[in-house]
Design a protein around this motif. Structure first.
Motif, PDB file in Angstrom:
ATOM      1  N   ARG A  16       0.864  -1.181   0.000  1.00 11.85           N
ATOM      2  CA  ARG A  16       0.000   0.000   0.000  1.00 11.85           C
ATOM      3  C   ARG A  16       0.902   1.233   0.000  1.00 11.85           C
ATOM      4  O   ARG A  16       2.029   1.173   0.486  1.00 11.85           O
ATOM      5  N   LYS A  17       0.418   2.302  -0.576  1.00 16.62           N
ATOM      6  CA  LYS A  17       1.247   3.510  -0.658  1.00 16.62           C
ATOM      7  C   LYS A  17       1.303   4.217   0.707  1.00 16.62           C
ATOM      8  O   LYS A  17       0.262   4.473   1.319  1.00 16.62           O
ATOM      9  N   CYS A  18       2.503   4.542   1.182  1.00 16.09           N
ATOM     10  CA  CYS A  18       2.621   5.341   2.408  1.00 16.09           C
ATOM     11  C   CYS A  18       2.213   6.782   2.095  1.00 16.09           C
ATOM     12  O   CYS A  18       2.372   7.240   0.961  1.00 16.09           O
ATOM     13  N   TYR A  20       3.450   9.640   2.660  1.00 13.48           N
ATOM     14  CA  TYR A  20       4.449  10.670   2.371  1.00 13.48           C
ATOM     15  C   TYR A  20       5.256  10.336   1.123  1.00 13.48           C
ATOM     16  O   TYR A  20       6.151  11.080   0.729  1.00 13.48           O
ATOM     17  N   CYS A  21       4.921   9.212   0.483  1.00 15.76           N
ATOM     18  CA  CYS A  21       5.830   8.655  -0.529  1.00 15.76           C
ATOM     19  C   CYS A  21       5.571   9.185  -1.938  1.00 15.76           C
ATOM     20  O   CYS A  21       4.441   9.175  -2.413  1.00 15.76           O
ATOM     21  N   PHE A  23       7.829   7.982  -4.375  1.00 12.75           N
ATOM     22  CA  PHE A  23       8.624   7.057  -5.213  1.00 12.75           C
ATOM     23  C   PHE A  23       7.716   6.377  -6.225  1.00 12.75           C
ATOM     24  O   PHE A  23       6.496   6.314  -6.036  1.00 12.75           O
ATOM     25  N   SER A  25       6.009   3.613  -7.146  1.00 13.20           N
ATOM     26  CA  SER A  25       5.592   2.328  -6.572  1.00 13.20           C
ATOM     27  C   SER A  25       4.074   2.278  -6.483  1.00 13.20           C
ATOM     28  O   SER A  25       3.418   3.303  -6.363  1.00 13.20           O
ATOM     29  N   GLY A  62      13.236   0.090  -4.285  1.00 11.56           N
ATOM     30  CA  GLY A  62      11.858   0.224  -4.777  1.00 11.56           C
ATOM     31  C   GLY A  62      11.210   1.514  -4.332  1.00 11.56           C
ATOM     32  O   GLY A  62      11.874   2.504  -4.096  1.00 11.56           O
ATOM     33  N   GLY A  63       9.846   1.374  -4.160  1.00  8.30           N
ATOM     34  CA  GLY A  63       9.103   0.172  -3.974  1.00  8.30           C
ATOM     35  C   GLY A  63       9.576  -0.688  -2.811  1.00  8.30           C
ATOM     36  O   GLY A  63      10.387  -0.299  -2.001  1.00  8.30           O
ATOM     37  N   THR A  64       9.009  -1.858  -2.791  1.00 10.18           N
ATOM     38  CA  THR A  64       9.381  -2.852  -1.784  1.00 10.18           C
ATOM     39  C   THR A  64       9.765  -4.144  -2.503  1.00 10.18           C
ATOM     40  O   THR A  64       8.900  -4.941  -2.853  1.00 10.18           O
ATOM     41  N   ASN A  97      10.612  -4.515   3.528  1.00  7.22           N
ATOM     42  CA  ASN A  97       9.798  -3.897   4.573  1.00  7.22           C
ATOM     43  C   ASN A  97       9.200  -4.942   5.490  1.00  7.22           C
ATOM     44  O   ASN A  97       8.782  -6.017   5.035  1.00  7.22           O
ATOM     45  N   ARG A 134       2.404   3.592   7.217  1.00  9.34           N
ATOM     46  CA  ARG A 134       3.198   2.372   7.049  1.00  9.34           C
ATOM     47  C   ARG A 134       2.319   1.160   7.312  1.00  9.34           C
ATOM     48  O   ARG A 134       1.369   1.230   8.097  1.00  9.34           O
TER      49      ARG A 134
HETATM   50  S1  SF4 Z   1       8.345   2.846  -1.517  1.00 10.93           S
HETATM   51 FE1  SF4 Z   1       8.622   2.790   0.701  1.00 10.93          FE
HETATM   52  S2  SF4 Z   1       7.800   4.747   1.390  1.00 10.93           S
HETATM   53 FE2  SF4 Z   1       7.011   4.400  -0.685  1.00 10.93          FE
HETATM   54  S3  SF4 Z   1       5.037   3.389  -0.434  1.00 10.93           S
HETATM   55 FE3  SF4 Z   1       6.566   1.798  -0.633  1.00 10.93          FE
HETATM   56  S4  SF4 Z   1       7.141   1.295   1.474  1.00 10.93           S
HETATM   57 FE4  SF4 Z   1       6.113   3.261   1.540  1.00 10.93          FE
END
Ligand code: SF4
Length: 375
Positions: A16-18, A20-21, A23, A25, A62-64, A97, A134
């Motif tokens: 799932r998207k955090c 604050y992110c 990136f 993903s 990533g991503g994860t 993660n 998170r």
């Molecule tokens: S890349 Fe990291 S910060 Fe971004 S959604 Fe995925 S786990 Fe969260």
């Protein structure tokens, strides 16, 4: 003599998207992950073998990367080993993660050759983790960390964040002490940046004030120092000899080749970034030149800027001799005025042929580093 080469593999999946992110993903199905891995392997196969290079580090980020099945990553790593010449002691990192790891997955990673794990913890307080969006609690992080140790990962990084909504100096200090007591070999401690376009940018966040943020930064070095960590870059701390070789290569402008959407590369004076358009990536990854965007040939001035801009991030600073060898001019001929200004203000130090940021300088590093740009 072969030239070092670093590889970066982007895995754009997260559960799932955090909040604050920013990136590249997103969440995905098993089918989408499989399709992606095929596209990634097409890109790797079509990118050449670089016989004049030897691979010193690989970073799956990533991503994860721990979201897809571990076997898929093992296949990608095997393909890389087939195509490139790896140094025997190559550092091979996997970003993972909590909440996405299992003993079985960790076993597969170890057997495949991953020898460094980077775990996103961010905070030991579950309410702060929840604010960040998170997917895991601190207890889940702890479980993943112990599992990784049990399965033989002897080189682990833990990510922490400061400047979070609702975070106090005290709660951040507790996070630092708690993680340092676990003795990971490396700790990355970044402060939150509220990026435009993220859910955080839309919210009225209760963020620590500037003075508290400054104290958080200072306390990071002080507390981690008590546990035997040395700061070697603005946001990175390591036990002796456990600095992240991949990142150091990046700051020292070692050649690197990125695979996957959004991945950046630097080959000599040629820099490019892969498309972030997934449709285009799926369609054209078998022809890497077609997915590469922002291709630029760096001028000597661009290279000088990068040398300073990236090199000054490290505590050891930059070597004046190396500057002269690379660019055929002394650093004073090129940057004399800027150096004079910041040395007089005690924001830079100069000693034994090296130049770096002082403690004060680090706190306004963005301003100082941008003064080394010519534009
Ligand atoms: S890349 Fe990291 S910060 Fe971004 S959604 Fe995925 S786990 Fe969260």
């Amino acid at each position: 003599m072969k030239t070092p080469l670093e590889l970066y593999i982007h895995i754009p999946f997260c559960i799932r998207k955090c909040d604050y992110c920013d990136f590249l993903s997103f969440s995905s199905t098993r089918e989408q992950q499989k399709t992606y891995m095929k596209a990634l392997k097409r890109e790797i196969r079509a990118s050449g073998t670089f016989p004049e290079h030897h691979v010193t580090t690989v970073f799956f980020g990533g991503g994860t990367p721990s979201v897809p099945e571990a076997e898929r990553l093992a296949e990608v790593l095997e393909l890389l080993k087939d195509r490139f010449q790896f140094n025997q002691d190559a550092e091979i990192t996997l970003e993972a993660n909590p909440g996405t790891l299992s003993e079985e997955k960790l076993r597969v990673y170890r057997e495949a050759g991953f020898n460094r794990l980077s775990l996103g913890c961010q905070s030991v307080h579950s309410e702060e983790l929840k604010q960040l969006g998170r997917i895991h609690t601190y207890e889940e992080f702890l479980e993943s960390f112990s599992m990784a140790r049990k399965l033989g990962f002897s080189n682990i990084n833990v990510d922490l964040m400061s400047g979070l909504p609702g975070q106090t100096l005290k709660s951040y200090e507790v996070s630092l002490h708690t993680i340092a007591k676990l003795e990971p070999e490396h700790i990355s401690a970044y402060s939150l940046i509220v990026e435009p376009g993220t859910p955080f940018a839309e919210r009225n966040l209760d963020l620590p004030d500037e003075e508290t943020e400054r104290r958080m930064y200072d306390r990071t070095g002080e507390i981690l120092g008590e546990y035997g960590y040395t700061q070697y870059e603005i946001s990175n701390y390591a036990k002796p000899g456990r600095e992240c070789r991949h990142n150091i290569g990046y700051w020292k402008r070692t050649n690197y080749l990125g695979f996957g959407p959004g991945a950046a590369s630097l080959l000599g004076s040629r820099r490019f970034t892969n498309t972030t358009d997934m449709k285009k990536y799926f369609a054209d990854s078998g022809c890497p030149e077609m997915v590469r965007e922002d291709v630029e040939v760096l001028s000597v001035q661009d290279c000088m800027e990068e040398f300073m801009f990236l090199g000054l991030r490290m505590n050891e600073g930059i070597s004046e001799k190396q500057f002269e060898e690379l660019f055929g001019q002394s650093i004073d001929e090129v940057y004399g005025e800027v150096l004079k200004k910041y040395l007089a203000l005690d924001l830079l130090w100069r000693s034994n042929g090296r130049i770096g940021l002082t403690r004060e300088g680090i706190s306004i590093s963005n301003v100082i580093l941008s003064d080394f740009l010519f534009g």
